[in-house]
Design a protein around this motif. Sequence first.
Motif, PDB file in Angstrom:
ATOM      1  N   THR A  16       1.344   7.210  -6.420  1.00 13.64           N
ATOM      2  CA  THR A  16       0.242   8.123  -6.730  1.00 13.64           C
ATOM      3  C   THR A  16       0.610   9.561  -6.366  1.00 13.64           C
TER       4      THR A  16
ATOM      5  N   ARG B 199       2.140   1.942  -3.456  1.00 16.70           N
ATOM      6  CA  ARG B 199       1.049   2.445  -4.297  1.00 16.70           C
ATOM      7  C   ARG B 199       0.767   3.916  -4.002  1.00 16.70           C
TER       8      ARG B 199
ATOM      9  N   THR C   9       0.835  -1.200   0.000  1.00 16.76           N
ATOM     10  CA  THR C   9       0.000   0.000   0.000  1.00 16.76           C
ATOM     11  C   THR C   9       0.870   1.250   0.000  1.00 16.76           C
TER      12      THR C   9
END
Length: 125
Positions: free
Chosen positions: A59, A55, A52
């Motif tokens: 982003t 990710r 996570t």
Amino acid sequence: MERDPLQRDDTPEPSEVLDALSDDAATSIIAALDEPKTASQVSEECDIPLSTTYRKLDTLAEVDLLEESTEIRRDGQHTTRYTVAFDEITVSVTDDNELVVEMSRPERPADERLADLWSRVREET
């Protein structure tokens, strides 16, 4: 993948910036980056799973909220470190009711810019 801050678009789409900042994990990551840190360090400090964390870091970097830099090590194990790429974000509405995002960015010292440039040169050779 490291993004080139020299080719950064200083005006990301407002919806992209707001989406990137829309959850607790993203805001925790930004708060934790008081100094350059690796994804593993961020994951541990924020108590977020590493997958996570990667990710979210990706982003946030895609919309220019974070900068990535590569630390070159003699042993060949290169490390990516992340830093916050803004001092302030302002979201406003124009007379035409369009959202506008403005970011003030910290001035990077010349030695940091030179070190980044040398890192890129070494990676390409």
